[in-house]
Enzyme design. Sequence first.
Site, short mmCIF file in Angstrom:
data_model
loop_
_atom_site.label_atom_id
_atom_site.label_comp_id
_atom_site.label_asym_id
_atom_site.label_seq_id
_atom_site.Cartn_x
_atom_site.Cartn_y
_atom_site.Cartn_z
N CYS A 71 0.83 -1.20 0.00
CA CYS A 71 0.00 0.00 0.00
C CYS A 71 0.87 1.25 0.00
O CYS A 71 1.99 1.26 0.52
CB CYS A 71 -0.95 0.06 1.18
SG CYS A 71 -2.09 -1.33 1.30
N GLU B 143 16.06 -19.15 -5.69
CA GLU B 143 15.73 -17.80 -6.14
C GLU B 143 15.25 -17.82 -7.59
O GLU B 143 14.31 -17.09 -7.95
CB GLU B 143 16.97 -16.90 -5.99
CG GLU B 143 16.81 -15.49 -6.54
CD GLU B 143 15.74 -14.67 -5.85
OE1 GLU B 143 15.41 -13.60 -6.38
OE2 GLU B 143 15.24 -15.08 -4.78
N LYS C 22 11.59 -16.42 -8.82
CA LYS C 22 11.40 -15.42 -9.88
C LYS C 22 10.43 -15.91 -10.94
O LYS C 22 9.56 -15.17 -11.40
CB LYS C 22 12.75 -15.08 -10.54
CG LYS C 22 13.64 -14.21 -9.71
CD LYS C 22 13.07 -12.81 -9.57
CE LYS C 22 13.58 -12.15 -8.31
NZ LYS C 22 12.98 -12.64 -7.07
N TRP D 97 -3.10 -2.53 -1.59
CA TRP D 97 -2.87 -3.96 -1.75
C TRP D 97 -3.76 -4.62 -0.71
O TRP D 97 -3.56 -4.46 0.49
CB TRP D 97 -1.40 -4.29 -1.50
CG TRP D 97 -1.02 -5.71 -1.81
CD1 TRP D 97 -0.75 -6.24 -3.03
CD2 TRP D 97 -0.85 -6.76 -0.86
NE1 TRP D 97 -0.42 -7.57 -2.90
CE2 TRP D 97 -0.47 -7.92 -1.59
CE3 TRP D 97 -0.97 -6.86 0.53
CZ2 TRP D 97 -0.22 -9.14 -0.97
CZ3 TRP D 97 -0.72 -8.07 1.13
CH2 TRP D 97 -0.35 -9.20 0.39
N ASN E 245 -2.09 2.27 6.03
CA ASN E 245 -1.33 1.06 5.72
C ASN E 245 -1.21 0.23 6.98
O ASN E 245 -1.00 0.78 8.06
CB ASN E 245 0.08 1.40 5.23
CG ASN E 245 0.09 2.07 3.88
OD1 ASN E 245 -0.92 2.11 3.19
ND2 ASN E 245 1.25 2.59 3.50
N GLY E 246 -1.28 -1.08 6.84
CA GLY E 246 -1.13 -1.96 7.99
C GLY E 246 -2.37 -2.78 8.24
O GLY E 246 -3.28 -2.85 7.40
N HIS F 73 15.14 -38.80 -3.84
CA HIS F 73 14.34 -38.94 -2.63
C HIS F 73 12.92 -38.43 -2.81
O HIS F 73 12.27 -38.05 -1.83
CB HIS F 73 15.03 -38.22 -1.47
CG HIS F 73 16.38 -38.77 -1.14
ND1 HIS F 73 16.55 -39.98 -0.51
CD2 HIS F 73 17.63 -38.31 -1.41
CE1 HIS F 73 17.84 -40.23 -0.36
NE2 HIS F 73 18.52 -39.22 -0.91
N LYS G 159 5.43 -4.94 -3.35
CA LYS G 159 6.87 -4.85 -3.21
C LYS G 159 7.33 -4.94 -1.76
O LYS G 159 8.23 -5.69 -1.43
CB LYS G 159 7.37 -3.54 -3.83
CG LYS G 159 8.88 -3.37 -3.81
CD LYS G 159 9.54 -4.39 -4.72
CE LYS G 159 11.03 -4.14 -4.81
NZ LYS G 159 11.70 -5.19 -5.61
N GLU H 22 6.88 -15.95 -9.54
CA GLU H 22 6.38 -14.60 -9.24
C GLU H 22 5.80 -13.90 -10.46
O GLU H 22 4.74 -13.29 -10.38
CB GLU H 22 7.52 -13.73 -8.68
CG GLU H 22 7.81 -13.90 -7.22
CD GLU H 22 8.91 -12.97 -6.76
OE1 GLU H 22 8.73 -12.32 -5.71
OE2 GLU H 22 9.95 -12.86 -7.44
N ARG I 194 3.87 -0.67 -4.64
CA ARG I 194 3.48 -1.13 -3.31
C ARG I 194 2.07 -1.71 -3.25
O ARG I 194 1.70 -2.32 -2.26
CB ARG I 194 3.57 0.03 -2.31
CG ARG I 194 4.98 0.42 -1.93
CD ARG I 194 4.98 1.64 -1.03
NE ARG I 194 6.29 1.87 -0.46
CZ ARG I 194 6.66 1.50 0.77
NH1 ARG I 194 5.80 0.86 1.53
NH2 ARG I 194 7.86 1.74 1.22
#
Length: 609
Positions: free
Chosen positions: A2, A482, A486, A74, A99-100, A505, A604, A489, A27
Amino acid sequence: MCGIVGAVAQRDVAEILLEGLRRLEYRGYDSAGMAILHEGQLSRTRRVGKVQELASALEKNAMPGGTGIAHTRWATHGEPSERNAHPHISGSDIAVVHNGIIENHAKLREFLTGLGYVFASDTDTEVICHLVHHELQRHDSLLAAVQAAVKQLEGAYGTVVIDRRDPERLVVARSGSPLVIGFGLGENFVASDQLALLPVTRTFAYLEEGDVAEVTRREVNIFDVDGNPVVREQKESEITHDAGDKGEYRHYMLKEIYEQPAALARTLEGRIAGQHVLDSAFGDNAAEFLKDIKHVQIIACGTSYHAGMAARYWLEEWAGVSCNVEIASEFRYRKSHLFPNSLLVTISQSGETADTLAALRLAQEMGYKSTLTICNAPGSSLVRESDMAYMMKAGAEIGVASTKAFTVQLAGLMMLTAVLGRYNGMPDEMQKAISQSLLSMPAKVEQALSLDDAIAALAEDFADKNHALFLGRGDQYPIAMEGALKLKEISYIHAEAYASGELKHGPLALIDADMPVIVVAPNNELLEKLKSNVEEVRARGGLMYVFADVDAEFESDDTMKVIPVPHCDAFMAPLIYTIPLQLLSYHVALIKGTDVDQPRNLAKSVTVE
């Protein structure tokens, strides 16, 4: 997550607020809205979707006025919709952005409903504006009402409040969610990130935990959690370029991938001398904090966690100190053992990641010898609250999928390995070798970027794929993790990473002609073991994509496509092999037609639990 922007000025502020939202859209981009005070009236416009939807609405119905707040969301409580978009309003007087997460919102909603307030949204935020409205009946100023209201909130908030009856004033409050005040000439501003305000000011002060501030055109008065007046240091922004400009690049992500050589050069500048990493890279008093460290606990989330995972191999093998790496949200909620002479390292681009910040505070209570943050935001909470800070100097990163921040984090962790190694018997020759490797990284990354065209062609193979496996051994296993992150995402392909020795395994059951397997294969002591794992996949009909050292003796055939990677030493290999995986995820996302910079459901900076 946000974004908040607020302004109080003599001029119309709608365009300032709108530009601020554009700069903060990374954000959150579920919805956006704005509220402005003008000639005794409170007007509000909200739209679902990206900031451009709000901009289009404002083109049809302009909103004049010199005091206003704006928000890009968001979603946490309540689906993305116009009724859940900020700002929220109580009556025709109070407007709030937030925000929060307010954890006791259900209890407060019940209390306020009993007082006759009618809720128009499903959000936790709406309780704040009704609560402030209620407190104004018992207090003689907006400041006092907000101070009374926030004492009743449990959870995290960065909030800005305006009142139609007091049009020359913003009141802001911060607990767990960052807010910055920007200072102008005869006008002042607030935002959740200084990036939003760079077009109008370069002078900022960061609010501390529990602060409430009253902002007018000519004054900013800040009060701490106990209501006492305090002064927060004003600082000039260190951002020297406009991160909001994509330049010649189609997406921020691609721009940031190509910015990595420059970002690495910045992070190394002035931190290596005489072929040794300087203690001062981690702060003026770093030597005192680092000299007796025997154990390192790394705390991070997401991409930063993968950087920490790679560093564990280095710290234990080369620096001779034990190391644990843990996801911040897990560290917070379990009992952990504190080793003697332990250093806590937090890694966060924003410096405001909620779980990482809470883990730092818990660690301080536990009695860690010292704390270090690796961070990209100079005024952030992690930087202010840690004993030491390694400032990444990566520059603003707008794409939600982190690229240059990750490689700069790896460089910083390699420098930490060298410094701790010096205090724990690392040979001088290894010290020099690490320093030389670090200094050559920008040029080696430039070489790795030359693979872009070949990887773009390779990405065509993934057009119809829905799953992928990534394999790596040793410190390349976190790089495989990573790479998988990516890909998932930004292309929405389900991707998993495994230490390649784990194939037999369980994961071998997934191998077939429709499951691409991506392998990172530097020419190191584990290469022959890795080749055996590759043969296990080929024997089961899998299609391999191997990013291999030019000297690793892999050859392409019908079952394996080999992409030769420029030779590099063991110290820099994890960082170099990250580059082709970033490019692969980018080009696959282009082919899939997804939103590269703003992937669905993600934001983000995660400043809530």
